[in-house]
Design an enzyme around this catalytic site. Structure first.
Site, PDB file in Angstrom:
ATOM      1  CB  CYS A  75      -5.810  31.677  38.709  1.00 10.84           C
ATOM      2  SG  CYS A  75      -6.645  32.474  37.823  1.00 10.84           S
TER       3      CYS A  75
ATOM      4  NE  ARG B 190      -5.033  29.093  43.856  1.00 14.81           N
ATOM      5  CZ  ARG B 190      -5.243  29.495  45.169  1.00 14.81           C
ATOM      6  NH1 ARG B 190      -5.242  28.891  46.016  1.00 14.81           N
ATOM      7  NH2 ARG B 190      -5.123  30.925  44.996  1.00 14.81           N
TER       8      ARG B 190
ATOM      9  CD1 TRP C  62     -13.274  29.485  38.562  1.00 16.08           C
ATOM     10  CD2 TRP C  62     -12.940  31.935  38.754  1.00 16.08           C
ATOM     11  NE1 TRP C  62     -14.313  30.085  38.906  1.00 16.08           N
ATOM     12  CE2 TRP C  62     -14.340  31.199  39.009  1.00 16.08           C
ATOM     13  CE3 TRP C  62     -12.804  33.116  38.674  1.00 16.08           C
ATOM     14  CZ2 TRP C  62     -15.166  32.309  39.259  1.00 16.08           C
ATOM     15  CZ3 TRP C  62     -13.605  33.923  39.127  1.00 16.08           C
ATOM     16  CH2 TRP C  62     -14.968  33.493  39.331  1.00 16.08           C
TER      17      TRP C  62
ATOM     18  CG  ASN D 222      -4.147  33.675  42.058  1.00 21.87           C
ATOM     19  OD1 ASN D 222      -3.731  33.357  43.083  1.00 21.87           O
ATOM     20  ND2 ASN D 222      -5.149  34.000  41.889  1.00 21.87           N
ATOM     21  N   GLY D 223      -4.788  36.742  40.328  1.00 23.39           N
ATOM     22  CA  GLY D 223      -5.508  37.751  40.890  1.00 23.39           C
ATOM     23  C   GLY D 223      -6.149  38.703  40.206  1.00 23.39           C
TER      24      GLY D 223
ATOM     25  CD  GLU E 118     -22.413  24.104  54.205  1.00 25.15           C
ATOM     26  OE1 GLU E 118     -22.622  25.456  53.846  1.00 25.15           O
ATOM     27  OE2 GLU E 118     -21.419  23.512  53.599  1.00 25.15           O
TER      28      GLU E 118
ATOM     29  CE  LYS F 201     -20.964  22.182  50.498  1.00 23.77           C
ATOM     30  NZ  LYS F 201     -20.416  22.960  51.326  1.00 23.77           N
TER      31      LYS F 201
ATOM     32  CD  GLU G 286     -20.974  24.294  47.066  1.00 25.89           C
ATOM     33  OE1 GLU G 286     -20.135  24.975  46.761  1.00 25.89           O
ATOM     34  OE2 GLU G 286     -20.553  23.447  48.228  1.00 25.89           O
TER      35      GLU G 286
ATOM     36  CG  HIS H 275     -44.168  35.975  54.739  1.00 25.96           C
ATOM     37  ND1 HIS H 275     -45.155  36.841  55.169  1.00 25.96           N
ATOM     38  CD2 HIS H 275     -43.700  35.429  55.729  1.00 25.96           C
ATOM     39  CE1 HIS H 275     -45.584  36.654  56.525  1.00 25.96           C
ATOM     40  NE2 HIS H 275     -44.677  35.926  56.878  1.00 25.96           N
TER      41      HIS H 275
ATOM     42  CE  LYS I 264     -11.148  23.627  49.734  1.00 24.78           C
ATOM     43  NZ  LYS I 264     -12.755  23.485  49.892  1.00 24.78           N
TER      44      LYS I 264
HETATM   45  C1  G6P Z   1     -15.516  29.307  48.098  1.00 25.83           C
HETATM   46  C2  G6P Z   1     -15.683  27.791  48.509  1.00 25.83           C
HETATM   47  C3  G6P Z   1     -16.384  27.831  49.777  1.00 25.83           C
HETATM   48  C4  G6P Z   1     -16.103  28.600  50.740  1.00 25.83           C
HETATM   49  C5  G6P Z   1     -16.005  29.823  50.299  1.00 25.83           C
HETATM   50  C6  G6P Z   1     -15.224  30.816  51.449  1.00 25.83           C
HETATM   51  O1  G6P Z   1     -16.957  29.642  47.580  1.00 25.83           O
HETATM   52  O2  G6P Z   1     -16.103  26.965  47.290  1.00 25.83           O
HETATM   53  O3  G6P Z   1     -16.573  26.362  50.083  1.00 25.83           O
HETATM   54  O4  G6P Z   1     -17.057  28.255  51.867  1.00 25.83           O
HETATM   55  O5  G6P Z   1     -15.459  30.138  49.115  1.00 25.83           O
HETATM   56  O6  G6P Z   1     -13.888  30.359  51.354  1.00 25.83           O
HETATM   57  P1  G6P Z   1     -12.981  30.579  52.635  1.00 25.83           P
HETATM   58  O7  G6P Z   1     -11.659  29.944  52.059  1.00 25.83           O
HETATM   59  O8  G6P Z   1     -12.953  31.911  53.134  1.00 25.83           O
HETATM   60  O9  G6P Z   1     -13.539  29.621  53.665  1.00 25.83           O
END
Ligand code: G6P
Length: 622
Positions: free
Chosen positions: A2, A27, A76, A112-113, A495, A499, A502, A518, A617
């Site tokens: 949010c 957000r 969100w 937000n929260g 990673e 990528k 997501e 396994h 994000k």
């Molecule tokens: C979300 C973002 C990721 C990020 C993660 C942790 O899932 O989409 O890209 O790695 O949060 O966020 P931070 O701000 O703590 O790195």
């Protein structure tokens, strides 16, 4: 999660609010809403579900909403589905239909929260005759403010601070009161909120890019503080309602850094900004041939005394921790544990004063990472934050802070912040190795020299992007993709897989190559794509063998390795090479083709690359 904005001044508020929300859409983007007041008139609320442009269309880009004071929200969903009625702003009175229109209520607000005890508070308010129209915790908090405001006949600040004492959870709140036209009241705990001021105007926002166009002078409102915001003036209060003074900070970011700059998506722009992000971060840490953590207050004595490192993070930042673990252990001979913050915070891991807990976070606001940091401090560990956003909660609360200089990152899927974190952790590993006497002066100089070549080597990887683009068009209809590797290559696989899934919505998994047998190998069918990461010479043959086991069960293979390992082409269907470097630092290079692969696959599938469904994000809720 949010985004909230606020504006009070002489200009029409709604277009400014919409512009701010557009910068915060990363957000959350389930629904959005505005509440604007025209002088003494009642607030007008407009909401729309879906992305922000629906709200912009509905209000003629804000022009249809008169008034110079207002608040806005992009959502969100946490409590309640993403519907009109659950969209913010929320009001203290009753509301019919979707909640849009003129507001008779005394209080209207955005949040937000998460209010953890909202159910209990709702019960109490129901008892006192309040009715609820939405499923949100925000409606509860707005009504609670209204309840105290009326019950005790106190001013907005006192009603808000009483509410703050009563609620549990996290919040950044912006509220307007019917009796106080032209003013916005705010409160914050564990969710980000900044307040910017200019000559005759004030701005509120969850993040800097939302107000950067208008002002660079901002206040970082503290945890458990409230604010009274009028045009060009802000007053702050503590939980007792007593006024407190906060310092005014100057934002030094380049506003262009938060724009797309001709790229089709923020993600592609940010992928291309990696050489600069890595170089800037490195240059801030390496001075005159030595790594210096003096800005972070991390002295050689502290580094020498460390007997155990716990790295705690979420998402891609956790993957940075996974990569750093191999490098730290191998170079500095220090035991390292890597924990998901959401798990760490509820475990009883014994920590002592010689344990260094490193919290890695781009935003510095991730709820679980922040909670984990607090747990670590309570248990007596030393804490180091590796954070991108200056002044964020994690940066403020950690004992030591090491800033990455990636600049603002907008795409939900992180790229340049990941790379900046990785290089910072590599620099830390090299310094630890040297200070603890594991590597010689000569080796130290050599490693720093090698680190300084990484930005140019990333550029060289980017020059090969067309090949990756071509390959992604081949895999666009894949159902499952498996990323495998051993050691550091496993961390890179994690990673790469994230990528891919997501932003392309293709199911993908990362496995330690040795684990395949396994269970996972039973999922391999004809043409299943298996991507093997093969950058570690010691483990190269072993992972190639695991890839061959997949191939003999029908898999289609891609190999990702360093220049010179041409023999891999005898075994795999498609190969990507990255420049050679010290194998400890290769993740910085090998991750780039995997970012590009995820990116181009998402583009080929016609998806919203920068704002993938269901994600946000900055995850400021548990
Ligand atoms: C979300 C973002 C990721 C990020 C993660 C942790 O899932 O989409 O890209 O790695 O949060 O966020 P931070 O701000 O703590 O790195």
């Amino acid at each position: 999660m949010c985004g909230i904005v606020g504006y009070t001044g002489n200009e029409q508020a709604a277009p400014i609010l919409l512009e701010g929300l557009a910068k915060l859409e990363y957000r959350g983007y389930d629904s959005a809403g505005l509440a604007v007041r025209d002088g003494e008139k009642l607030a007008e609320v407009v909401k729309a579900t879906g992305k922000l442009y629906h709200l912009a269309d509905k209000t003629d880009q804000g022009r249809a909403l008169p008034g110079t004071c207002g608040i806005g929200h992009t959502r969100w969903a946490t409590h309640g589905d993403p519907s009109m009625v659950n969209a913010h702003p929320h009001v203290s009175g009753n509301c019919s239909g979707s909640g849009s229109g003129q507001v008779e209520s005394d209080v209207v607000g955005v949040h937000n929260g998460i209010i953890e005890n909202f159910a209990e508070l709702k019960e109490k308010l129901l008892h006192h005759g309040y009715e609820f129209y939405s499923d949100t915790d925000t409606e509860v908090v707005v009504k609670l403010v209204d309840y105290y405001y009326k019950k005790y006949k106190i001013g907005p600040v006192d009603a808000i601070t009483r509410t703050m004492v009563r609620v549990r959870g996290s919040y950044a709140l912006a509220l307007m009161f019917k009796d106080f036209p032209g003013e916005i009241f705010a409160a914050r705990k564990d969710s980000p909120l900044i307040i910017g001021t200019a000559k005759d105007a004030s701005y509120l926002a969850s993040d800097v890019p939302a107000i950067l166009k208008y002002t660079r002078s901002v206040y970082y409102i503290g945890n458990l503080q409230a604010a009274r915001v009028s045009p060009g003036q802000v007053k702050f209060y503590d939980l007792n309602g007593d006024e407190v003074t906060l310092p005014l900070s100057e934002i030094t970011w380049d506003a262009a850094a938060a724009e797309k700059d001709g790229y089709e998506h923020f993600m592609l722009k940010e992928i291309h900004e990696q050489p600069a992000a890595v170089r800037d971060t490195l240059n801030s840490l390496v001075k005159e041939g030595r790594v210096s953590f003096s800005d972070a207050g991390l002295t050689d004595e502290i580094i020498r005394a460390v007997t155990q490192i716990d790295i705690v993070a979420c998402g891609s930042a956790w993957h940075v921790g996974m990569a750093a673990q191999y490098v730290l252990e191998d170079l500095a001979c220090v035991p390292v544990r890597v924990e998901l913050a959401s798990e760490f915070r509820y475990r009883s891991i014994p920590l002592g004063e010689h344990t260094l807990v490193i919290v890695i976070s781009q935003s510095g606001e991730t709820a679980d990472s922040l909670a984990a940091l607090r747990v670590a401090k309570e248990r007596g560990a030393k804490t180091l934050a590796v954070v991108n956003v200056i002044g964020s909660s994690i940066a403020r609360e950690a004992d030591h802070v090491l800033y990455t200089l990636a600049g603002p990152e907008i795409a939900v899927a992180t790229t340049k912040a990941y790379s900046a974190q990785l290089i910072a952790m590599d620099a830390l590993a090299v310094q630890m190795a040297f200070v603890r006497g594991v590597i010689s002066q000569e080796k130290y100089a050599q490693m720093l020299e090698e680190l300084s070549t990484i930005p140019d080597k990333i550029k060289r990887v980017l020059e090969e992007k067309e090949r990756i683009q071509w390959f992604s068009s081949k895999i666009v209809n894949a159902h499952d993709i498996f990323f495998i590797g051993r050691g550091l290559d496993y961390a890179i696989s994690l990673e790469g897989s994230l990528k891919m899934k997501e932003i392309s919505y293709i199911h993908s998994e990362a496995y330690a190559a040795g684990e395949l047998k396994h269970g996972t190998i039973s999922l391999i069918e004809n043409n299943t794509l298996v991507i093997g990461v093969l950058t570690q010479s010691r483990l190269f043959e072993k992972t190639v063998s695991n890839m061959m086991e997949c191939k003999s069960r029908g898999a289609y293979l891609m190999g990702l390795t360093t220049n010179g390992n041409f023999s891999v082409e005898d075994s795999v269907d498609f190969t990507v090479y990255v420049p050679k470097t010290d194998e400890h630092f290769v993740a910085s290079l090998a991750v780039v083709p995997l970012q590009l692969l995820g990116y181009y696959t998402s583009v080929s599938r016609g998806l919203d690359v920068d704002k993938p469904r269901n994600l946000a994000k900055s995850v400021t809720v548990e």
